[in-house]
Motif scaffolding. Structure first.
Motif, PDB file in Angstrom:
ATOM      1  N   LEU A   5       0.836  -1.200   0.000  1.00 60.13           N
ATOM      2  CA  LEU A   5       0.000   0.000   0.000  1.00 60.13           C
ATOM      3  C   LEU A   5       0.873   1.254   0.000  1.00 60.13           C
ATOM      4  O   LEU A   5       0.613   2.190  -0.764  1.00 60.13           O
ATOM      5  N   ASP A   6       1.897   1.262   0.817  1.00 60.68           N
ATOM      6  CA  ASP A   6       2.804   2.418   0.864  1.00 60.68           C
ATOM      7  C   ASP A   6       3.520   2.611  -0.467  1.00 60.68           C
ATOM      8  O   ASP A   6       3.723   3.739  -0.916  1.00 60.68           O
TER       9      ASP A   6
ATOM     10  N   ASN B 265       1.379   9.231  -5.712  1.00 55.76           N
ATOM     11  CA  ASN B 265       1.675  10.619  -5.368  1.00 55.76           C
ATOM     12  C   ASN B 265       2.725  11.206  -6.308  1.00 55.76           C
ATOM     13  O   ASN B 265       2.588  12.344  -6.759  1.00 55.76           O
TER      14      ASN B 265
ATOM     15  N   GLN C 287      -7.916   2.413  -2.323  1.00 57.36           N
ATOM     16  CA  GLN C 287      -7.762   2.921  -0.954  1.00 57.36           C
ATOM     17  C   GLN C 287      -7.138   4.314  -0.961  1.00 57.36           C
ATOM     18  O   GLN C 287      -7.526   5.193  -0.191  1.00 57.36           O
ATOM     19  N   ILE C 288      -6.183   4.501  -1.837  1.00 56.59           N
ATOM     20  CA  ILE C 288      -5.501   5.790  -1.926  1.00 56.59           C
ATOM     21  C   ILE C 288      -6.436   6.842  -2.503  1.00 56.59           C
ATOM     22  O   ILE C 288      -6.458   7.985  -2.037  1.00 56.59           O
TER      23      ILE C 288
ATOM     24  N   GLU D  50      -8.413   8.127   0.233  1.00 54.66           N
ATOM     25  CA  GLU D  50      -7.642   9.099   1.018  1.00 54.66           C
ATOM     26  C   GLU D  50      -7.636  10.451   0.316  1.00 54.66           C
ATOM     27  O   GLU D  50      -7.837  11.492   0.940  1.00 54.66           O
ATOM     28  N   TRP D  51      -7.358  10.423  -0.999  1.00 58.49           N
ATOM     29  CA  TRP D  51      -7.322  11.673  -1.767  1.00 58.49           C
ATOM     30  C   TRP D  51      -8.673  12.361  -1.747  1.00 58.49           C
ATOM     31  O   TRP D  51      -8.742  13.590  -1.693  1.00 58.49           O
TER      32      TRP D  51
ATOM     33  N   ARG E 204       1.009   4.020  -2.888  1.00 59.82           N
ATOM     34  CA  ARG E 204       0.739   5.407  -2.486  1.00 59.82           C
ATOM     35  C   ARG E 204       1.859   6.320  -2.965  1.00 59.82           C
ATOM     36  O   ARG E 204       1.622   7.386  -3.546  1.00 59.82           O
ATOM     37  N   SER E 205       3.100   5.894  -2.728  1.00 58.93           N
ATOM     38  CA  SER E 205       4.253   6.685  -3.143  1.00 58.93           C
ATOM     39  C   SER E 205       4.277   6.858  -4.661  1.00 58.93           C
ATOM     40  O   SER E 205       4.511   7.967  -5.163  1.00 58.93           O
TER      41      SER E 205
END
Length: 116
Positions: A4-5, A12, A52-53, A56-57, A8-9
């Motif tokens: 997930l990280d 982004n 999921q991201i 968040e956004w 996400r990275s």
């Protein structure tokens, strides 16, 4: 670093790059187009993480990030965004900015589409 990280990275960084390109071209639609193409290339597992991201956004205070997330959630029917969309709807209901009625209308339209 979790998967997930990692996603996400990547998302982004990809969004930041798309924003830079859009700025140089003076075309804000470039960001959404680039993110759409990025999302389409993801594997099923990566899409689940990307969803999921996007949630968040969608909750971001950054209006442009929220716009991008909502566009992808709407286009790809991201059902995982259901709770986030309701949270945004509740949060915006107390705001008085001129853009709020339009954003609420968009969010409610997306919620309706996800329900069907």
């Amino acid at each position: 670093m979790s998967n997930l990280d990692k996603v996400r990275s990547e998302m982004n960084a990809y969004r930041a790059s798309a924003c830079d390109l859009a700025g140089s071209l003076k075309d804000s639609q470039v960001v959404t187009e680039k993110l759409r193409a990025y999302y389409e290339r993801l594997s099923l597992e990566q899409k689940q993480l990307a969803d999921q991201i996007l949630c968040e956004w969608a909750l971001s205070q950054d209006e442009k990030m929220r716009f991008d997330a909502l566009a992808l959630i709407d286009e790809f029917g991201v059902k995982a965004a259901w709770e986030s969309l309701h949270n945004i709807e509740a949060r915006l209901a107390s705001h008085r900015e001129p853009s709020v009625p339009y954003e609420l209308k968009k969010i409610r339209r997306i919620i309706e589409r996800l329900q069907s």
